[in-house]
Design a protein around this motif. Structure first.
Motif, PDB file in Angstrom:
ATOM      1  N   GLY A  75       0.839  -1.192   0.000  1.00 56.99           N
ATOM      2  CA  GLY A  75       0.000   0.000   0.000  1.00 56.99           C
ATOM      3  C   GLY A  75       0.870   1.236   0.000  1.00 56.99           C
ATOM      4  N   ILE A  76       0.513   2.217  -0.822  1.00 57.14           N
ATOM      5  CA  ILE A  76       1.243   3.487  -0.801  1.00 57.14           C
ATOM      6  C   ILE A  76       0.260   4.636  -0.940  1.00 57.14           C
ATOM      7  CG2 ILE A  76       3.324   2.483  -1.826  1.00 57.14           C
ATOM      8  CD1 ILE A  76       2.709   4.220  -4.339  1.00 57.14           C
ATOM      9  N   CYS A  77       0.719   5.789  -0.510  1.00 54.86           N
ATOM     10  CA  CYS A  77      -0.029   7.031  -0.682  1.00 54.86           C
ATOM     11  C   CYS A  77       0.969   8.180  -0.683  1.00 54.86           C
ATOM     12  CB  CYS A  77      -1.037   7.213   0.446  1.00 54.86           C
ATOM     13  SG  CYS A  77      -2.000   8.732   0.325  1.00 54.86           S
ATOM     14  N   ILE A  78       0.870   9.017  -1.700  1.00 54.22           N
ATOM     15  CA  ILE A  78       1.713  10.209  -1.795  1.00 54.22           C
ATOM     16  C   ILE A  78       0.787  11.415  -1.783  1.00 54.22           C
ATOM     17  CG2 ILE A  78       3.475  11.422  -3.149  1.00 54.22           C
ATOM     18  CD1 ILE A  78       4.270   8.532  -2.195  1.00 54.22           C
ATOM     19  N   LEU A  79       1.105  12.419  -0.962  1.00 54.01           N
ATOM     20  CA  LEU A  79       0.276  13.619  -0.941  1.00 54.01           C
ATOM     21  C   LEU A  79       0.199  14.222  -2.348  1.00 54.01           C
ATOM     22  CD1 LEU A  79       1.367  15.397   2.372  1.00 54.01           C
ATOM     23  CD2 LEU A  79      -0.616  13.927   1.980  1.00 54.01           C
ATOM     24  N   GLN A  80      -0.966  14.698  -2.695  1.00 56.65           N
ATOM     25  CA  GLN A  80      -1.244  15.167  -4.053  1.00 56.65           C
ATOM     26  C   GLN A  80      -0.228  16.195  -4.551  1.00 56.65           C
ATOM     27  OE1 GLN A  80      -5.220  16.662  -4.561  1.00 56.65           O
ATOM     28  NE2 GLN A  80      -5.192  16.215  -6.737  1.00 56.65           N
ATOM     29  N   ASN A  81       0.159  17.120  -3.717  1.00 57.89           N
ATOM     30  CA  ASN A  81       1.106  18.164  -4.133  1.00 57.89           C
ATOM     31  C   ASN A  81       2.504  17.630  -4.432  1.00 57.89           C
ATOM     32  OD1 ASN A  81      -0.884  20.078  -3.840  1.00 57.89           O
ATOM     33  ND2 ASN A  81      -0.190  20.769  -1.824  1.00 57.89           N
ATOM     34  N   PHE A  82       2.776  16.383  -4.055  1.00 49.67           N
ATOM     35  CA  PHE A  82       4.099  15.792  -4.266  1.00 49.67           C
ATOM     36  C   PHE A  82       4.081  14.661  -5.286  1.00 49.67           C
ATOM     37  CE2 PHE A  82       4.274  17.938  -0.236  1.00 49.67           C
ATOM     38  CZ  PHE A  82       5.512  18.542  -0.254  1.00 49.67           C
ATOM     39  N   GLN A  83       2.923  14.392  -5.860  1.00 55.32           N
ATOM     40  CA  GLN A  83       2.831  13.336  -6.866  1.00 55.32           C
ATOM     41  C   GLN A  83       3.519  13.772  -8.149  1.00 55.32           C
ATOM     42  OE1 GLN A  83      -1.327  12.207  -7.176  1.00 55.32           O
ATOM     43  NE2 GLN A  83      -1.421  11.657  -5.013  1.00 55.32           N
ATOM     44  N   GLY A  84       3.991  12.781  -8.901  1.00 53.44           N
ATOM     45  CA  GLY A  84       4.664  13.063 -10.167  1.00 53.44           C
ATOM     46  C   GLY A  84       6.127  13.427 -10.027  1.00 53.44           C
ATOM     47  N   ARG A  85       6.703  13.235  -8.852  1.00 54.26           N
ATOM     48  CA  ARG A  85       8.110  13.589  -8.602  1.00 54.26           C
ATOM     49  C   ARG A  85       8.996  12.369  -8.375  1.00 54.26           C
ATOM     50  NH1 ARG A  85       7.724  18.772  -4.513  1.00 54.26           N
ATOM     51  NH2 ARG A  85       5.970  19.803  -5.559  1.00 54.26           N
ATOM     52  N   GLY A  86       8.458  11.161  -8.606  1.00 59.08           N
ATOM     53  CA  GLY A  86       9.242   9.942  -8.419  1.00 59.08           C
ATOM     54  C   GLY A  86       9.220   9.395  -7.008  1.00 59.08           C
ATOM     55  N   ILE A  87       8.435   9.985  -6.130  1.00 57.80           N
ATOM     56  CA  ILE A  87       8.396   9.556  -4.733  1.00 57.80           C
ATOM     57  C   ILE A  87       7.724   8.187  -4.615  1.00 57.80           C
ATOM     58  CG2 ILE A  87       7.516  10.110  -2.426  1.00 57.80           C
ATOM     59  CD1 ILE A  87       7.751  13.106  -3.341  1.00 57.80           C
ATOM     60  N   GLY A  88       6.640   7.987  -5.349  1.00 57.23           N
ATOM     61  CA  GLY A  88       5.970   6.686  -5.340  1.00 57.23           C
ATOM     62  C   GLY A  88       6.895   5.593  -5.840  1.00 57.23           C
TER      63      GLY A  88
END
Length: 142
Positions: A72-85
């Motif tokens: 399970g993962i969750c990345i805050l919306q403002n940080f999505q698309g930066r390779g964190i996931g």
């Protein structure tokens, strides 16, 4: 710079609480803690947070339900698309490899296209679709 922080019942639990309380739109697709107490992380093989300047911005876990290991993962919306996931999934998969876990599963909402693309880039394969919940079930052989 982002830091990968391990979370357990005895370590960094306050950061996890802060992350859960900071969820906004993400609650629609990340429902893990809707039906579980925070103490459920004691069943996790691993729980990670991604922290930016002492602020948790991403979460990931491998949970064992007695028969299956679930990612399970969750990345805050403002940080999505930066390779964190991608970063957190890679760390979780490596942890599974180190523990000789043969496969992991996840579910994802049908309309969460960016997450589906991310999972498929790691070779997760669709194995089921639950029409009543509008979610796909994916499996990764490790």
């Amino acid at each position: 710079m982002y830091n990968l922080v391990r979370v357990s019942i005895n370590e960094n639990l306050n950061l996890l609480e802060n992350f859960i309380h900071s969820l906004g739109q993400e609650k629609k697709s990340f429902r893990y803690f809707e039906t579980r107490e925070l103490s459920s992380i004691k069943n996790h093989l691993i729980t990670y947070l991604i922290v930016d300047n002492d602020t948790p911005i991403g979460y990931g876990h491998i949970d064992f339900d007695g028969t299956i290991f679930w990612l399970g993962i969750c990345i805050l919306q403002n940080f999505q698309g930066r390779g964190i996931g991608r970063y957190i999934i890679r760390a979780l998969i490596n942890e599974c490899k180190n523990k000789n876990i043969g496969s992991i599963y996840l579910t994802v909402d049908k309309e969460n296209i960016s997450a589906i693309k991310l999972y498929e880039s790691f070779s997760f394969k669709t194995i089921d679709f639950f029409q009543d919940k509008n979610v796909y079930k994916y499996k990764l052989m490790i």
